[in-house]
Design a protein around this motif. Structure first.
Motif, PDB file in Angstrom:
ATOM      1  N   UNK A   1     -89.414  98.071  77.883  1.00 12.20           N
ATOM      2  CA  UNK A   1     -89.652  96.668  77.549  1.00 12.20           C
ATOM      3  C   UNK A   1     -89.643  96.467  76.036  1.00 12.20           C
ATOM      4  N   UNK A   2     -90.274  97.388  75.315  1.00 17.16           N
ATOM      5  CA  UNK A   2     -90.275  97.320  73.851  1.00 17.16           C
ATOM      6  C   UNK A   2     -88.855  97.390  73.302  1.00 17.16           C
ATOM      7  N   UNK A   3     -88.051  98.303  73.826  1.00 19.71           N
ATOM      8  CA  UNK A   3     -86.681  98.456  73.341  1.00 19.71           C
ATOM      9  C   UNK A   3     -85.826  97.235  73.680  1.00 19.71           C
ATOM     10  N   UNK A   4     -86.086  96.618  74.842  1.00 17.14           N
ATOM     11  CA  UNK A   4     -85.322  95.425  75.214  1.00 17.14           C
ATOM     12  C   UNK A   4     -85.613  94.270  74.265  1.00 17.14           C
ATOM     13  N   UNK A   5     -86.861  94.061  73.916  1.00 19.26           N
ATOM     14  CA  UNK A   5     -87.220  93.004  72.958  1.00 19.26           C
ATOM     15  C   UNK A   5     -86.698  93.348  71.566  1.00 19.26           C
ATOM     16  N   UNK A   6     -86.794  94.602  71.201  1.00 13.62           N
ATOM     17  CA  UNK A   6     -86.268  95.033  69.901  1.00 13.62           C
ATOM     18  C   UNK A   6     -84.756  94.807  69.830  1.00 13.62           C
ATOM     19  N   UNK A   7     -84.057  95.050  70.925  1.00 13.35           N
ATOM     20  CA  UNK A   7     -82.617  94.810  70.941  1.00 13.35           C
ATOM     21  C   UNK A   7     -82.268  93.355  70.716  1.00 13.35           C
ATOM     22  N   UNK A   8     -83.058  92.446  71.259  1.00 14.25           N
ATOM     23  CA  UNK A   8     -82.821  91.022  71.022  1.00 14.25           C
ATOM     24  C   UNK A   8     -83.057  90.663  69.563  1.00 14.25           C
TER      25      UNK A   8
ATOM     26  N   UNK B   1     -91.079  91.963  59.060  1.00 13.80           N
ATOM     27  CA  UNK B   1     -92.357  92.494  59.508  1.00 13.80           C
ATOM     28  C   UNK B   1     -92.438  92.780  60.987  1.00 13.80           C
ATOM     29  N   UNK B   2     -91.317  93.133  61.620  1.00 10.96           N
ATOM     30  CA  UNK B   2     -91.308  93.473  63.046  1.00 10.96           C
ATOM     31  C   UNK B   2     -91.521  94.969  63.238  1.00 10.96           C
TER      32      UNK B   2
ATOM     33  N   UNK C   1     -97.987  95.443  57.045  1.00 14.10           N
ATOM     34  CA  UNK C   1     -98.248  96.258  58.230  1.00 14.10           C
ATOM     35  C   UNK C   1     -99.698  96.122  58.670  1.00 14.10           C
ATOM     36  N   UNK C   2    -100.580  95.792  57.731  1.00 19.13           N
ATOM     37  CA  UNK C   2    -101.981  95.578  58.103  1.00 19.13           C
ATOM     38  C   UNK C   2    -102.135  94.337  58.975  1.00 19.13           C
ATOM     39  N   UNK C   3    -101.225  93.369  58.837  1.00 17.32           N
ATOM     40  CA  UNK C   3    -101.275  92.187  59.698  1.00 17.32           C
ATOM     41  C   UNK C   3    -101.028  92.566  61.157  1.00 17.32           C
ATOM     42  N   UNK C   4    -100.188  93.564  61.375  1.00 12.46           N
ATOM     43  CA  UNK C   4     -99.910  94.014  62.750  1.00 12.46           C
ATOM     44  C   UNK C   4    -101.177  94.571  63.382  1.00 12.46           C
ATOM     45  N   UNK C   5    -101.842  95.481  62.687  1.00 12.73           N
ATOM     46  CA  UNK C   5    -103.057  96.070  63.232  1.00 12.73           C
ATOM     47  C   UNK C   5    -104.180  95.042  63.331  1.00 12.73           C
ATOM     48  N   UNK C   6    -104.229  94.112  62.384  1.00 14.03           N
ATOM     49  CA  UNK C   6    -105.232  93.057  62.472  1.00 14.03           C
ATOM     50  C   UNK C   6    -105.034  92.191  63.701  1.00 14.03           C
ATOM     51  N   UNK C   7    -103.768  91.869  64.018  1.00 13.48           N
ATOM     52  CA  UNK C   7    -103.474  91.073  65.220  1.00 13.48           C
ATOM     53  C   UNK C   7    -103.831  91.852  66.476  1.00 13.48           C
ATOM     54  N   UNK C   8    -103.503  93.144  66.503  1.00 11.65           N
ATOM     55  CA  UNK C   8    -103.786  93.946  67.693  1.00 11.65           C
ATOM     56  C   UNK C   8    -105.283  94.020  67.971  1.00 11.65           C
ATOM     57  N   UNK C   9    -106.089  94.093  66.920  1.00 12.13           N
ATOM     58  CA  UNK C   9    -107.517  94.299  67.116  1.00 12.13           C
ATOM     59  C   UNK C   9    -108.279  92.997  67.332  1.00 12.13           C
ATOM     60  N   UNK C  10    -107.752  91.891  66.875  1.00  5.21           N
ATOM     61  CA  UNK C  10    -108.438  90.619  67.068  1.00  5.21           C
ATOM     62  C   UNK C  10    -107.909  89.867  68.287  1.00  5.21           C
ATOM     63  N   UNK C  11    -106.600  89.776  68.415  1.00  2.85           N
ATOM     64  CA  UNK C  11    -105.993  89.060  69.534  1.00  2.85           C
ATOM     65  C   UNK C  11    -105.693  90.001  70.690  1.00  2.85           C
TER      66      UNK C  11
ATOM     67  N   UNK D   1     -98.767  96.148  73.650  1.00  7.25           N
ATOM     68  CA  UNK D   1     -99.305  95.150  72.724  1.00  7.25           C
ATOM     69  C   UNK D   1     -98.408  94.999  71.497  1.00  7.25           C
ATOM     70  N   UNK D   2     -97.769  96.071  71.078  1.00  3.76           N
ATOM     71  CA  UNK D   2     -96.807  95.971  69.982  1.00  3.76           C
ATOM     72  C   UNK D   2     -95.645  95.061  70.375  1.00  3.76           C
ATOM     73  N   UNK D   3     -95.217  95.144  71.622  1.00  2.71           N
ATOM     74  CA  UNK D   3     -94.160  94.259  72.113  1.00  2.71           C
ATOM     75  C   UNK D   3     -94.613  92.809  72.080  1.00  2.71           C
ATOM     76  N   UNK D   4     -95.866  92.562  72.479  1.00  2.00           N
ATOM     77  CA  UNK D   4     -96.406  91.203  72.436  1.00  2.00           C
ATOM     78  C   UNK D   4     -96.425  90.666  71.010  1.00  2.00           C
TER      79      UNK D   4
END
Length: 357
Positions: A124-131, A223-224, A310-320, A341-344
């Motif tokens: 699923x991650x690779x499919x979204x990354x491909x898009x 920032x993906x 990159x800190x925004x990624x971890x901040x989103x994962x831990x809060x949202x 969650x990285x895919x989200x």
């Protein structure tokens, strides 16, 4: 004229959940990207299930529901199923009509092992990354790497000596444990709740916690996340996981890799140069492995400015994304939800990049 307050509801409704969702709702572009990605995974789903027997709950619906759990910070499958029962927006996103019965919360637990076994989160991650790649959102030359601690679903009381066979004191399911003054190390102790987690502290002066270590490789253009993984928590996991992700990058062109001062060690810097990657790592005040041949270029200063995203990624994962403290046990299950969650996060970021007005 005063309106009436009817006590009896209408027996029939001729409006579908699709009509209830506003045209500009932020979930609409995410639903389009998710449906296209799940369509690409149809051959994988076909291999996961037998061609005979009672039809299962579609894995596409389970993944959409799990995606809602991450996007809306729903802390348990029980609450998610409750929301699916009465929330029209959630029913529309998952693909349920008003008359469809919502499955039991245990369905997620029963199907999780199947999804982990067939590496559905990675596909699923690779499919979204491909898009994202086809939309021209990914950089192929400039990246940033970082790691974070994910607190395990285990208490410090469960961190007991490996050779301790004595059962806990009777009379309470949560007995008193006094470990003051004891030396507790990963070599001699292990959590009885989650044997895969490790005791680690983030830095000097911080408390030690039972945790895992998550890693992310971010491209610097938008920032993906282009790669991620979860490992045991130890002092060298960040360097080795980062080198592994860099080695898996497609192509043979030289790339730049930004990182914080924690990566300013010879094993990581030399490993990047062996992989044709320029180490744009923040320099330590003393004992740095980064010299003037790297810092003299303007690109180094640009990487240092962008790497903080990159800190925004971890901040989103831990809060949202509910990953400040994981809800699962075991390296496989925690790794599955970490990558999912990285895919989200990528879906939210791509929605803002593609559909932003």
């Amino acid at each position: 004229m005063r309106g009436n307050d009817p006590k009896q509801q209408a027996l029939f409704s001729y409006i579908s959940p699709e009509a209830r969702v506003p045209k500009d709702h932020p979930l609409r572009p995410i639903r389009i990207m998710v449906d296209n990605a799940l369509q690409d995974l149809a051959p994988l789903f076909k291999k996961m299930y037998s061609h005979t027997g009672r039809p299962s709950i579609p894995p596409e619906q389970l993944l959409r529901a799990s995606l809602l759990q991450v996007l809306y910070t729903i802390r348990s499958e029980r609450m998610l199923v409750e929301q699916l029962d009465y929330n029209l927006l959630f029913r529309w996103f998952v693909g349920l009509s008003l008359e469809d019965k919502v499955w039991d919360h245990s369905t997620f637990s029963k199907n999780r092992d199947r999804l982990i076994e067939h590496e559905v989160a990675t596909a699923f991650f690779q499919a979204i990354k491909g898009r994202a790649e086809r939309a021209g959102l990914l950089s192929k030359e400039h990246f940033t790497v970082d790691g974070t601690l994910i607190e395990a679903w285990a208490s410090m009381k469960s961190f007991r000596p490996k050779d301790d066979q004595d059962p806990p004191a009777p009379g309470s399911r949560n007995p008193e444990v006094d470990f003051k003054g004891q030396k507790r190390k990963n070599e001699t102790h292990q959590s009885t709740t989650d044997p895969d987690c490790r005791l680690l502290r983030k830095s000097q002066g911080k408390e030690s916690k039972l945790c895992f270590m998550g890693h992310a490789l971010m491209e610097n253009r938008n920032g993906l996340v282009v790669d991620s993984r979860l490992t045991e928590a130890n002092g060298t996991a960040e360097w080795h996981a980062a080198l592994e992700m860099i080695e898996n990058l497609p192509g043979t062109n030289r790339v730049t890799v930004g990182a914080d001062k924690g990566y300013d060690v010879p094993v990581f810097v030399d490993g990047l140069r062996e992989r044709l990657a320029t180490p744009h790592v923040a320099r330590k005040d003393k004992g740095t492995a980064i010299d003037g041949r790297t810092t003299r270029h303007e690109g180094y200063r640009v990487s240092q400015k962008i790497r903080k995203r990159v800190e925004e990624i971890f901040g989103w994962l831990k809060t949202v994304g509910c990953l400040r403290k994981t809800r699962y046990r075991g390296l496989d299950r925690v790794g599955w939800i970490f990558e999912f969650s990285m895919t989200a996060y990528n879906l939210v970021r791509m929605r803002n990049l593609i559909w932003a007005v």
